[in-house]
Structures are given as C-alpha cells and as structure tokens.
Write an enzyme that holds these catalytic residues in place. Structure first.
Site, PDB file in Angstrom:
ATOM      1  N   VAL A 172       0.841  -1.200   0.000  1.00 65.37           N
ATOM      2  CA  VAL A 172       0.000   0.000   0.000  1.00 65.37           C
ATOM      3  C   VAL A 172       0.877   1.252   0.000  1.00 65.37           C
ATOM      4  CG1 VAL A 172      -1.803   1.247   1.250  1.00 65.37           C
ATOM      5  CG2 VAL A 172      -1.783  -1.264   1.267  1.00 65.37           C
ATOM      6  N   GLY A 180       2.425   8.407  10.280  1.00 62.14           N
ATOM      7  CA  GLY A 180       2.264   6.983  10.013  1.00 62.14           C
ATOM      8  C   GLY A 180       1.069   6.323  10.652  1.00 62.14           C
ATOM      9  N   CYS A 355     -11.567  27.244  12.527  1.00 63.42           N
ATOM     10  CA  CYS A 355     -11.822  26.106  11.626  1.00 63.42           C
ATOM     11  C   CYS A 355     -12.998  25.270  12.127  1.00 63.42           C
ATOM     12  CB  CYS A 355     -10.567  25.247  11.496  1.00 63.42           C
ATOM     13  SG  CYS A 355      -9.244  26.015  10.529  1.00 63.42           S
TER      14      CYS A 355
END
Length: 385
Positions: A172, A180, A355
């Site tokens: 992948v 990660g 946001c």
C-alpha cells in the site's frame, strides 16, 4: 490571562459607514459588539473593524493575535458569522493581488512544497503528541459511534482500510503519510506492508523510530517523485497542499502507481466554490501554500483517469475533532507557554476554533473519495464494507 473590555466609542466612530456595515453583518449573525453573550465580540484595542475590512480574515486574525479583540466562544462566533454568508461580500482591495497569485501562480511547485513541512508539521513532535491521539493522527476523526478522540481516529483508520478492501500481503502507498497512523493501523490490523512519503523531517524521524518493527517504509520525499506499482493507495489530509495547478499531475501519478483492480482512497478537506482563493490568514500563519479543492476542480483533475466509486462527506465530524484537539491543547499549554508565548497561544486557538466554526457552519467540507481504474466489477457497495 485577562483582557480589558473598552467602550466601542473609544476606538471606532459608531456613526461611520464601516461601523454600521460591521454592526449589520454581526447583527445578522446574532452577534453584538461588546455584548454579554459568549459568542459576542469584545474590543480590547483600536482598529479591529478597520483591519477586518482592509484585509479580511488576515486583518481580523492578526488583530486577535495582537489581543485587540476577544470572543469567549470563538468557535461559535465564527459559526454564526460564516453561516450568514455575508462575509463573502467583504472583498478587501488589498487582497486582489493575493487572489491573482493564487489563481495564476503555481504556489505548490517542488521548490516550495516543503515550506509547510518546515513551518507547520516540524513544529515539534512533543507539541503534537499532547494535542493528538496516541497514533498522532492529524486528520478528521469519524465520530458516528465514537465517544472520544481516540475512538474516533481508530474508527476513521478502520473505515479507510475497509473502504480500500485491504488484505494481508498487499503493498500500500500512503501519499502524505504524516506520523504513520494509517500505515501502522493497516499493518497491525490488516496485515499489509506500506510505503509512505512526507515532506516533514520531524514526522518521518518519529514514524521510523515508532514503527521500526512493522513492514513499513517512510520516505522524506515529494509525491511527484513516485513511480512504482501498489495494490492500493491512500492519501489522508494531504491533497489540501497539492494546489489547483498540480491536481491533474497528482491524479496522473496515482493512476500510474495504482495496479489494475486496485482502489485509491482520497481523504481531503474541500470548499463549496470553485472560484475562490485560500484564506490569507491560514496561508500566512498555519498552512503556507495550502489550497482547498472544490468538487468541480477534483472532477476536472480525475477526468478520464478514474471511476468515482464512492463519495462520503462527514465534514461535521471535523468540528468535533478540532474541539477535541483544542481541549487537549488547552490542557497541555502550561508546559509550552514559556517556550511559545502568548501570541502563539492566541494564534493556535484562532486556528483551531475558527476552523471548527467553519465546519460547523458547513462552509468547508471533509470528503472521502474511493476511486478505481476502469470500475469495480458489479459495482462498489459501501453498505457491504
């Protein structure tokens, strides 16, 4: 931290055209100047209205960073303000050049692409570890059945793995792998091996050490340098940095690297209008050279390359995610206060809460696209995931 509220008369002529226009916009949003409600705006210094009209959110944000105004619930202030849509009518002349640069320049070319890594993502692993979940997942969580940030991020990572139909032994690619989180989850729970690229040295160093016992390869590399086959591809929260001038090249790269029969999941924040430019305050202080895509721009970029198998919008979940990050940031702030200072504190709160308000107002979105080369035989059914 304490602030002093002053009379509006001290700073602005409330009979002026600017003041009347500002008051009209704010009143439409249910916001009062120097009012008592948590979402009201309170002035602590001069020139806030003038700066906002001269420079839009850049001026408003810098005035907040300077301590010139406050709102007890900044997230709700922006939710109410943006929900009216009236801010679209404020078009500062001084930002015309900025808009033209965003439209005609390639602000995300290879030479400039690492800027956001250096300015934002390399701020420090210790800092981000106090704000994020245990895997350092710096993207929107999936809150449908989650009660806290850790559960929401695990649910999001598992959702991606299921949408990609991952199986043991698959290779992948993660374009913009961050620390990660997706790669580690996919390796631990679905038995895949993965390659991830990032433009943040801090992220790569952290991930290499944290996941040294998993079949994962982390590269400090620009995505445009990739040219090798993968069974599946994910890109989670990176497309916002690609830029409209590079959308097509990005899609061509993903098409080139995806094996026949494979799936590509693209997770990105998006905007509602094609013909708009990046927020100047976010561009200057948070994500340099960022550029949110629209549905139309993404469709143009993938035209003739991919079949859109699925499009999932859960933008309202980003509101919850940002508020959880803000809670963690506030709890951890005492350990960073001496190092980063008051102006950074106000900048970071403005970033997270403005946001959150924007997602709450549905002014911006969060999309997960599932794409295939040539179409999935007999169709792709999310209900069967």
């Amino acid at each position: 931290m304490t602030t002093t509220n002053f009379s509006t008369d001290t700073f602005s002529d409330h009979t002026s055209g600017l003041y009347r226009t500002a008051a009209r916009i704010l009143n439409e949003a249910g916001i009062q100047i120097n009012g008592a409600a948590p979402s009201d705006i309170r002035f602590n210094g001069p020139g806030v209205i003038e700066r906002a009209f001269a420079q839009g959110n850049l001026g408003l944000g810098e005035a907040y960073m300077d301590g010139q105004w406050d709102s007890e619930h900044l997230d709700e202030f922006f939710h109410r303000l943006l929900k009216t849509g009236m801010t679209d009518d404020v078009k500062p002349v001084r930002l015309v050049l900025y808009a033209l640069m965003a439209k005609f320049m390639n602000r995300q070319n290879i030479k400039r692409s690492k800027t956001v890594g250096e300015v934002h993502y390399d701020l420090g692993n210790e800092f981000y570890s106090t704000m994020l979940d245990s895997r350092m997942t710096y993207t929107c969580g999936y809150w449908e059945n989650a009660s806290n940030l850790e559960e929401a991020q695990a649910a999001k990572l598992d959702l991606i793995c299921r949408k990609l139909q991952l199986k043991p032994g698959m290779r992948v690619l993660d374009i913009g792998c961050g620390w990660g989180s997706f790669m580690s989850y996919a390796a631990e729970h679905y038995g895949v091996e993965a390659v991830g690229v990032s433009i943040s040295k801090e992220q790569i160093a952290w991930a290499k050490e944290r996941y040294k016992d998993l079949p994962l390869e982390f590269r400090f590399q620009d995505y445009r340098e990739l040219d090798e086959p993968f069974d599946a591809i994910a890109s989670v929260g990176m497309f916002e940095h690609v830029g409209r001038k590079n959308h097509r090249e990005y899609m061509e790269l993903a098409h080139r690297c995806l094996k026949p029969g494979g799936l590509f999941l693209l997770h990105t924040i998006g905007k509602n209008q094609r013909n708009s430019y990046p927020d100047p305050w976010i561009d200057k202080y948070i994500f340099p050279n960022g550029d949110l895509p629209s549905i139309g721009q993404m469709g143009d970029a993938m035209d003739g390359l991919f079949v859109v198998e699925d499009l999932h919008n859960f933008g309202s979940d980003y509101d919850k995610t940002l508020m959880a990050w803000h809670d963690n940031f506030m709890k951890a702030w005492p350990q960073f206060e001496a190092q980063l200072g008051e102006r950074f504190f106000r900048m970071w709160r403005y970033y997270l809460l403005s946001c959150a308000g924007a997602f709450r107002a549905r002014d911006i979105q969060l999309w997960q696209w599932v794409l295939s080369k040539g179409g999935v035989p007999h169709g792709y059914h999310r209900s069967q995931i």
